[in-house]
Motif scaffolding. Structure first.
Motif, mmCIF file in Angstrom:
data_model
loop_
_atom_site.group_PDB
_atom_site.id
_atom_site.type_symbol
_atom_site.label_atom_id
_atom_site.label_comp_id
_atom_site.label_asym_id
_atom_site.label_seq_id
_atom_site.Cartn_x
_atom_site.Cartn_y
_atom_site.Cartn_z
ATOM 1 N N ILE A 168 0.980 -1.253 0.087
ATOM 2 C CA ILE A 168 0.022 0.101 -0.051
ATOM 3 C C ILE A 168 0.868 1.255 -0.011
ATOM 4 O O ILE A 168 1.705 1.400 0.838
ATOM 5 N N THR A 169 0.592 2.010 -0.999
ATOM 6 C CA THR A 169 1.415 3.448 -1.023
ATOM 7 C C THR A 169 0.287 4.634 -1.706
ATOM 8 O O THR A 169 -0.644 4.451 -1.643
ATOM 9 N N SER A 170 1.065 5.729 -1.873
ATOM 10 C CA SER A 170 0.410 6.800 -2.435
ATOM 11 C C SER A 170 0.570 6.694 -3.863
ATOM 12 O O SER A 170 1.539 6.331 -4.624
ATOM 13 N N ARG A 171 -0.571 7.317 -4.593
ATOM 14 C CA ARG A 171 -0.209 7.636 -6.057
ATOM 15 C C ARG A 171 -0.331 9.235 -6.119
ATOM 16 O O ARG A 171 -1.093 9.769 -5.428
ATOM 17 N N ASP A 172 0.375 9.767 -7.212
ATOM 18 C CA ASP A 172 0.524 11.169 -7.537
ATOM 19 C C ASP A 172 1.297 11.452 -9.208
ATOM 20 O O ASP A 172 1.815 10.334 -9.308
ATOM 21 N N PRO A 173 1.021 12.423 -9.507
ATOM 22 C CA PRO A 173 1.428 12.627 -10.991
ATOM 23 C C PRO A 173 2.961 12.527 -10.924
ATOM 24 O O PRO A 173 3.698 12.136 -11.811
ATOM 25 N N ASP A 174 3.649 12.847 -9.853
ATOM 26 C CA ASP A 174 5.215 12.715 -9.571
ATOM 27 C C ASP A 174 5.636 11.480 -9.295
ATOM 28 O O ASP A 174 6.946 11.301 -9.446
ATOM 29 N N TYR A 175 4.900 10.631 -9.078
ATOM 30 C CA TYR A 175 5.302 9.297 -8.626
ATOM 31 C C TYR A 175 5.407 8.336 -9.762
ATOM 32 O O TYR A 175 4.722 8.498 -10.574
ATOM 33 N N GLY A 176 6.501 7.310 -9.647
ATOM 34 C CA GLY A 176 6.896 6.381 -11.058
ATOM 35 C C GLY A 176 6.475 5.104 -10.705
ATOM 36 O O GLY A 176 5.540 4.803 -9.992
ATOM 37 N N ASP A 177 7.427 4.326 -11.322
ATOM 38 C CA ASP A 177 7.387 2.737 -11.341
ATOM 39 C C ASP A 177 8.361 2.050 -10.422
ATOM 40 O O ASP A 177 9.370 2.444 -10.141
ATOM 41 N N ALA A 178 7.884 0.761 -9.943
ATOM 42 C CA ALA A 178 8.796 0.053 -9.231
ATOM 43 C C ALA A 178 8.605 -1.350 -9.616
ATOM 44 O O ALA A 178 7.501 -1.932 -10.158
ATOM 45 N N ASP A 179 9.783 -2.258 -9.485
ATOM 46 C CA ASP A 179 9.685 -3.565 -9.721
ATOM 47 C C ASP A 179 9.243 -4.233 -8.407
ATOM 48 O O ASP A 179 10.183 -4.323 -7.348
ATOM 49 N N VAL A 180 8.440 -5.275 -8.242
ATOM 50 C CA VAL A 180 8.310 -5.969 -6.918
ATOM 51 C C VAL A 180 8.342 -7.355 -7.048
ATOM 52 O O VAL A 180 7.863 -7.810 -8.362
ATOM 53 N N TRP A 181 8.792 -8.167 -6.436
ATOM 54 C CA TRP A 181 9.108 -9.656 -6.370
ATOM 55 C C TRP A 181 8.645 -10.030 -5.046
ATOM 56 O O TRP A 181 8.630 -9.503 -3.954
ATOM 57 N N ILE A 182 8.034 -11.314 -4.982
ATOM 58 C CA ILE A 182 7.785 -12.076 -4.072
ATOM 59 C C ILE A 182 8.443 -13.379 -4.277
ATOM 60 O O ILE A 182 8.487 -14.209 -5.063
#
Length: 240
Positions: A168-182
């Motif tokens: 869970i995080t925030s969304r915003d026009p200045d936020y980008g992408d991230a790679d997530v692994w389990i």
């Protein structure tokens, strides 16, 4: 003439001997040439026939299949000698062994999965890179604080025991992408996904990554910032 009369007994005796010898020879021939199986008729011999891969057996010694017993009125549902019940009829034992619909529904009903919501500063969450903390935020974030970074390649990780997890995080026009692994306890990947935190305006407490219905066990989440200005962590929801 007297000599012929005198020789008659000897001639008769000789003829008798010859006849007797002929009868003896005929009897011997009959005995020697007699077939002991002919008196039983054709096809009644009991010699075994050798066939590769098949046990030795003879038709005369093999038991004939016994006839099927006649169904009684109670067994067949009719009078003796009537046809059996239709194939589609279910035997009473089978019907009684089948679980009732109520039992099946009760067994199949899933129980609710408990979950735990962890704040971004919960013990066990590790941050790698140059992270900072923003507190007392008036934007609706969980506990009004977030961890954030502006450096690509910074990451966070968390090891948990359960069946799934929400990031869970925030969304915003200045936020980008991230790679997530389990990954599982043996380090084998379970799920990998690139997520985006972009939005047309600031939106707090957004679930950008989720995994569920895993076999209950120990897993680790890793997330790495790839682009954009900010990368934040607000909370993690662990599914039990």
């Amino acid at each position: 003439m007297p000599h012929a009369v005198a020789a008659m007994p000897w001639m008769l005796a000789s003829i008798g001997v010859l006849v007797l010898l002929f009868l003896l020879v005929k009897a011997l021939v009959a005995v020697i040439g007699h077939d002991p199986y002919t008196e039983h008729g054709a096809g009644s011999r009991s010699e075994a026939v050798m066939v590769p891969g098949v046990p030795v057996a003879t038709a005369s010694v093999l038991p004939s299949p016994s006839p099927s017993p006649t169904r009684t009125r109670r067994e067949s549902g009719g009078w003796p000698g009537t046809a059996p019940s239709p194939a589609g009829r279910t035997p009473t034992a089978s019907r009684s062994a089948t679980p009732s619909a109520s039992v099946t529904s009760s067994a199949a009903a899933p129980s609710p999965t408990p979950s735990t919501l962890l704040n971004d500063d919960a013990p066990g969450i590790t941050y790698r890179g140059r992270w900072a903390v923003s507190r007392d935020r008036p934007f609706g974030d969980h506990h009004n604080d977030v961890h954030y970074t502006i450096h690509d390649g910074d990451a966070f990780g968390f090891t948990f025991t359960g069946t799934g997890l929400d990031y869970i995080t925030s969304r915003d026009p200045d936020y980008g992408d991230a790679d997530v692994w389990i990954v599982d306890a043996g380090g084998r990947p379970v799920k990998q996904q690139r997520v985006s935190a972009r939005a047309d305006r600031y939106k707090p407490q957004q679930t950008v990554f989720s995994v569920k219905d895993l076999p209950r066990g120990k897993y680790t989440i890793w997330a790495v910032k790839r682009n954009g200005i900010y990368f934040q962590v607000d909370a993690l929801r662990v599914r039990g």
